[in-house]
Scaffold this active site. Structure first.
Site, PDB file in Angstrom:
ATOM      1  N   LYS A 189       0.809  -1.212   0.000  1.00  0.00           N
ATOM      2  CA  LYS A 189       0.000   0.000   0.000  1.00  0.00           C
ATOM      3  C   LYS A 189       0.847   1.269   0.000  1.00  0.00           C
ATOM      4  CE  LYS A 189      -4.071  -0.004   1.687  1.00  0.00           C
ATOM      5  NZ  LYS A 189      -4.712  -0.325   0.408  1.00  0.00           N
ATOM      6  N   ALA A 242       4.019   1.641  -1.105  1.00  0.00           N
ATOM      7  CA  ALA A 242       4.685   1.763  -2.405  1.00  0.00           C
ATOM      8  C   ALA A 242       3.685   2.147  -3.491  1.00  0.00           C
ATOM      9  CB  ALA A 242       5.377   0.453  -2.751  1.00  0.00           C
ATOM     10  N   GLU A 302       0.278  -1.448   7.191  1.00  0.00           N
ATOM     11  CA  GLU A 302       1.055  -2.647   6.907  1.00  0.00           C
ATOM     12  C   GLU A 302       2.424  -2.585   7.587  1.00  0.00           C
ATOM     13  OE1 GLU A 302      -0.848  -3.982   2.607  1.00  0.00           O
ATOM     14  OE2 GLU A 302       0.885  -2.647   2.609  1.00  0.00           O
ATOM     15  N   THR A 330     -13.814   6.179   1.350  1.00  0.00           N
ATOM     16  CA  THR A 330     -13.907   5.689  -0.024  1.00  0.00           C
ATOM     17  C   THR A 330     -15.009   4.639  -0.087  1.00  0.00           C
ATOM     18  OG1 THR A 330     -12.135   4.083   0.419  1.00  0.00           O
ATOM     19  CG2 THR A 330     -11.505   6.182  -0.544  1.00  0.00           C
ATOM     20  N   GLY A 389     -16.003   2.905  -3.128  1.00  0.00           N
ATOM     21  CA  GLY A 389     -15.990   2.122  -4.357  1.00  0.00           C
ATOM     22  C   GLY A 389     -16.791   2.770  -5.469  1.00  0.00           C
ATOM     23  N   ASP A 413      -9.842  -4.962 -13.166  1.00  0.00           N
ATOM     24  CA  ASP A 413      -9.112  -5.407 -11.981  1.00  0.00           C
ATOM     25  C   ASP A 413      -9.118  -4.262 -10.978  1.00  0.00           C
ATOM     26  OD1 ASP A 413      -7.349  -6.315 -10.068  1.00  0.00           O
ATOM     27  OD2 ASP A 413      -5.712  -6.763 -11.452  1.00  0.00           O
ATOM     28  N   ASP A 424      -5.330   2.647  -3.339  1.00  0.00           N
ATOM     29  CA  ASP A 424      -4.018   3.286  -3.285  1.00  0.00           C
ATOM     30  C   ASP A 424      -3.867   4.315  -4.398  1.00  0.00           C
ATOM     31  OD1 ASP A 424      -3.344   1.671  -1.121  1.00  0.00           O
ATOM     32  OD2 ASP A 424      -2.578   0.087  -2.421  1.00  0.00           O
ATOM     33  N   SER A 463      -7.726   3.525 -13.131  1.00  0.00           N
ATOM     34  CA  SER A 463      -6.822   2.421 -12.801  1.00  0.00           C
ATOM     35  C   SER A 463      -7.500   1.056 -12.911  1.00  0.00           C
ATOM     36  CB  SER A 463      -6.243   2.601 -11.392  1.00  0.00           C
ATOM     37  OG  SER A 463      -7.174   2.247 -10.386  1.00  0.00           O
TER      38      SER A 463
END
EC number: 2.7.1.229
Length: 309
Positions: A41, A43, A141, A222, A224, A248, A254, A284
């Site tokens: 996440k 990166a 993370e 967020t 969706g 996808d 992110d 994305s």
């Protein structure tokens, strides 16, 4: 307002399997495709911002395995400052097995690996570089103590901080986030953090307000395909979604945060940055992969032109 973005957070190696369906317990089925990519996440958010032209500093830990050099090379290829990307001896890099179904929805496992070694001392070591940043991004993370230390550092030096509370952990102490500038949960994460229902938009706003009552300045939820909800003490603003056909959805959250960070640090306009972020995330999910699905500035502007036509 304009400046460098810092990411104090994670990196992972994405192990992406595209499936026709998830197998039942004890069942073996054939999957049609597989991809290996850079992820995590922290990166991902750094790469999304950098692809749009942001100046990004990364503070993270990698393993001493075959994946580490590739991760560092990927940061450098995207123009990210890697001075504080350090290897942890005798430790594997973080990995994320990802399973993507035919409708684009995904299921993800994470193994933190070296990310579990990112410490408050690493934040202190990067302190002088962090002081020159306009916004610091974080995720869950990495160890919670590192998150708390980064929030405190930002408050001490007047630097806005953003926490993406993913993956959600019930033990996150919201009281220690009182000086946080932005909290960006999805609906599931919001329910865990607030202990409140989020079945309707009214409930989402109420749950977000419960976190603002604890000291968080701004909550961005967020949602969706339903867009996003900006909740501040002064009111709430709905950010409309952009309709696309998903291939996808991996990494869309992110993409949202990285692009929001870039546009927010341009002029400080939260709502305008969120409208850009919703579009960037939508773009994305029209491509496969995580970081490989993130558009450059020119590609994103071309996408925006098609939906505005």
């Amino acid at each position: 307002m304009s400046g460098r973005i810092a990411v104090v957070g994670s990196n992972m190696v994405d192990l992406i399997t595209y499936v026709t369906r998830m197998p039942d317990k004890g069942e073996t089925i054939e999957a049609p495709n597989f991809a290996l990519g850079c992820g995590g996440k922290g990166a991902n958010q750094a790469i999304a911002a950098a692809r749009l032209g942001a100046d990004v500093l990364m503070v993270t830990r990698v393993g001493d395995d075959i994946f580490a050099d590739n991760t560092i090379a990927n940061f450098k290829a995207n123009g990210i400052d890697t001075r504080f990307v350090r290897k942890v001896p005798g430790t594997p890099s973080g990995v994320a097995p990802i399973f993507v179904e035919q409708n684009g929805e995904n299921s993800i496992l994470i193994v933190k690996g070296a990310n579990a070694h990112l410490s408050p001392a690493d934040v202190e070591e990067a302190g002088e570089a962090l002081k020159g940043c306009a916004l610091i991004l974080m995720q869950l993370e990495v160890p919670l103590e590192t998150i708390y230390a980064t929030v405190a550092f930002g408050a001490a030096h007047g630097i806005p901080t953003l926490l993406n509370p993913a993956p959600a952990v019930p033990e996150l102490d919201v009281e220690r986030l009182r000086t946080l500038s932005f909290l960006t949960p999805n609906e599931t994460e919001l329910a865990i953090l607030s202990g409140m229902p989020v079945a309707s938009e009214t409930e989402v706003e109420a749950a977000a307000r419960s976190l603002i009552a604890k000291g968080v300045r701004t909550v961005i939820v967020t949602m969706g395909a339903r867009g996003a909800l900006l909740v501040e003490e002064k009111g709430a603003t709905r950010i409309a979604p952009v309709r696309v056909t998903p291939k996808d959805t991996t990494g869309a959250g992110d993409a949202f945060i990285g692009s929001f960070a870039h546009y927010y640090t341009q002029n400080g306009d939260i709502a305008a940055a969120l409208r850009k972020a919703v579009r960037y995330a939508a773009d994305s999910i029209t491509r496969n992969g995580t970081q490989s699905s993130y558009a450059t500035l020119a590609e994103f502007e071309a996408f925006c032109a098609t939906i505005d036509a």
